[in-house]
Motif scaffolding. Structure first.
Motif, PDB file in Angstrom:
ATOM      1  N   VAL A 273      17.233  -0.623  -4.600  1.00  0.00           N
ATOM      2  CA  VAL A 273      18.328  -1.023  -3.722  1.00  0.00           C
ATOM      3  C   VAL A 273      18.219  -0.332  -2.371  1.00  0.00           C
ATOM      4  O   VAL A 273      18.397  -0.954  -1.309  1.00  0.00           O
ATOM      5  N   VAL A 274      17.886   0.956  -2.391  1.00  0.00           N
ATOM      6  CA  VAL A 274      17.752   1.704  -1.134  1.00  0.00           C
ATOM      7  C   VAL A 274      16.620   1.143  -0.287  1.00  0.00           C
ATOM      8  O   VAL A 274      16.777   0.900   0.920  1.00  0.00           O
ATOM      9  N   ILE A 275      15.473   0.900  -0.893  1.00  0.00           N
ATOM     10  CA  ILE A 275      14.328   0.363  -0.140  1.00  0.00           C
ATOM     11  C   ILE A 275      14.618  -1.050   0.342  1.00  0.00           C
ATOM     12  O   ILE A 275      14.236  -1.438   1.463  1.00  0.00           O
TER      13      ILE A 275
ATOM     14  N   THR B  88      15.468  -0.112   6.228  1.00  0.00           N
ATOM     15  CA  THR B  88      14.130  -0.238   6.826  1.00  0.00           C
ATOM     16  C   THR B  88      13.406   1.097   6.829  1.00  0.00           C
ATOM     17  O   THR B  88      12.199   1.162   6.566  1.00  0.00           O
ATOM     18  N   PHE B  89      14.139   2.174   7.111  1.00  0.00           N
ATOM     19  CA  PHE B  89      13.505   3.499   7.131  1.00  0.00           C
ATOM     20  C   PHE B  89      12.980   3.870   5.754  1.00  0.00           C
ATOM     21  O   PHE B  89      11.865   4.376   5.608  1.00  0.00           O
TER      22      PHE B  89
ATOM     23  N   LEU C  74       9.802   1.847   4.996  1.00  0.00           N
ATOM     24  CA  LEU C  74       8.615   2.312   5.714  1.00  0.00           C
ATOM     25  C   LEU C  74       8.114   3.647   5.179  1.00  0.00           C
ATOM     26  O   LEU C  74       6.904   3.894   5.127  1.00  0.00           O
ATOM     27  N   SER C  75       9.014   4.511   4.770  1.00  0.00           N
ATOM     28  CA  SER C  75       8.624   5.860   4.357  1.00  0.00           C
ATOM     29  C   SER C  75       8.266   5.974   2.877  1.00  0.00           C
ATOM     30  O   SER C  75       7.493   6.865   2.499  1.00  0.00           O
ATOM     31  N   LEU C  76       8.785   5.094   2.043  1.00  0.00           N
ATOM     32  CA  LEU C  76       8.596   5.244   0.597  1.00  0.00           C
ATOM     33  C   LEU C  76       7.721   4.178  -0.036  1.00  0.00           C
ATOM     34  O   LEU C  76       7.018   4.456  -1.013  1.00  0.00           O
ATOM     35  N   LEU C  77       7.749   2.960   0.491  1.00  0.00           N
ATOM     36  CA  LEU C  77       7.095   1.864  -0.218  1.00  0.00           C
ATOM     37  C   LEU C  77       5.583   1.991  -0.235  1.00  0.00           C
ATOM     38  O   LEU C  77       4.938   1.688  -1.242  1.00  0.00           O
ATOM     39  N   THR C  78       4.988   2.466   0.865  1.00  0.00           N
ATOM     40  CA  THR C  78       3.526   2.581   0.910  1.00  0.00           C
ATOM     41  C   THR C  78       2.988   3.574  -0.121  1.00  0.00           C
ATOM     42  O   THR C  78       2.049   3.242  -0.869  1.00  0.00           O
ATOM     43  N   PRO C  79       3.531   4.801  -0.214  1.00  0.00           N
ATOM     44  CA  PRO C  79       3.043   5.694  -1.281  1.00  0.00           C
ATOM     45  C   PRO C  79       3.261   5.126  -2.680  1.00  0.00           C
ATOM     46  O   PRO C  79       2.399   5.287  -3.556  1.00  0.00           O
TER      47      PRO C  79
END
Length: 270
Positions: A96-98, A102-103, A106-111
């Protein structure tokens, strides 16, 4: 009278579906019986050493009278429950947070996308090093199996909510919390439930893999131990138990999802 008229076709349709399901199961059993009793050898696959249904049934009877069955089942179910509950809560919240920030995306989805394709087997050595007990390491493996399907299902559901619904709620004075509770979560519920059901199935797959390698109890350990001592009918019994447990637990998740989203069920009946 109108209710009776609409109920009869539904009952007939359900009866037809049940008949097809039972017929397909019977055909599978017939194929298994013929392939193993006739020792079919098709070149690329052979059934000469595969246990017959009768041998497997005898192994089931023996296992049902053994106290080992209950201890192995409880061990596996306890590990599944612990890993899955943590994965469900963290996967839905983080999804839900992702999906809304947007922040965070960008900061969590790639890892997370880098970690997602890593199979459960590859996590086992690191899990053994990270956790002081094999029990915790197996729960962690179960968690990894369930977490990513739940996370991606939640993200997909949140992103799929109609933006005009959110704008309409805000124009009526709804706060962010109200929008989240009344618009975002109900709109994303179908994808969340699907992710929860898929996550349950993958968690069983990961748990059995972990139990085969580092476990001392559980259905996966029972299956692998039966293979090492060449009790092949018990291998099939273990496989069937894994399939039934996975199917049953996934069905329970879907039923719970329908109970928690009655508006979707009501809409599909119209």
């Amino acid at each position: 009278m109108a209710t009776l008229v609409t109920t009869v076709p539904r009952l007939r349709l359900r009866g037809t579906h049940a008949a097809v399901q039972w017929a397909s199961l019977a055909l599978c059993l017939l194929f298994w019986h013929l392939a193993t009793t006739q020792h079919w050898n098709l070149g690329f696959i052979t059934f000469e050493n595969v246990p017959t249904p009768a041998d497997t049934l005898a192994a089931i009877v023996d296992l049902a009278h053994s106290p080992k069955l209950l201890s192995d089942l409880l061990s596996s179910v306890r590990r599944i429950a612990a890993g899955y509950v943590v994965a469900a809560v963290s996967g839905v919240v983080l999804g839900v947070v992702i999906g809304r920030s947007t922040f965070a995306r960008l900061s969590l989805l790639t890892p997370l996308e880098v970690l997602r394709p890593i199979p459960a087997v590859a996590w086992i050595p690191l899990a053994i090093l990270m956790f002081p007990s094999s029990e915790m390491s197996m729960i962690f493996i179960t968690f990894t199996g369930a977490f990513f399907p739940i996370l991606l299902g939640t993200i997909h559901g949140v992103e799929g909510v109609e933006p005009r619904l959110v704008s309409s709620a805000r124009s009526l004075g709804a706060s962010r919390l109200v929008v989240l509770r009344e618009v975002i979560v109900p709109g994303a519920a179908p994808s969340i439930v699907t992710g929860l059901a898929i996550g349950m199935g993958t968690s069983w797959f990961c748990l059995v893999t972990a139990e085969m390698i580092s476990g001392q109890f559980g259905i996966g350990y029972y299956t692998w131990q039966s293979y090492t001592v060449q009790r092949y009918p018990e291998v099939v019994v273990g496989m069937l138990l894994i399939g039934l447990l996975g199917m049953g637990s996934s069905a329970l998740v879907r039923v719970a999802g329908r109970r928690l989203t009655p508006w979707l069920t009501a809409g599909s009946r119209r």
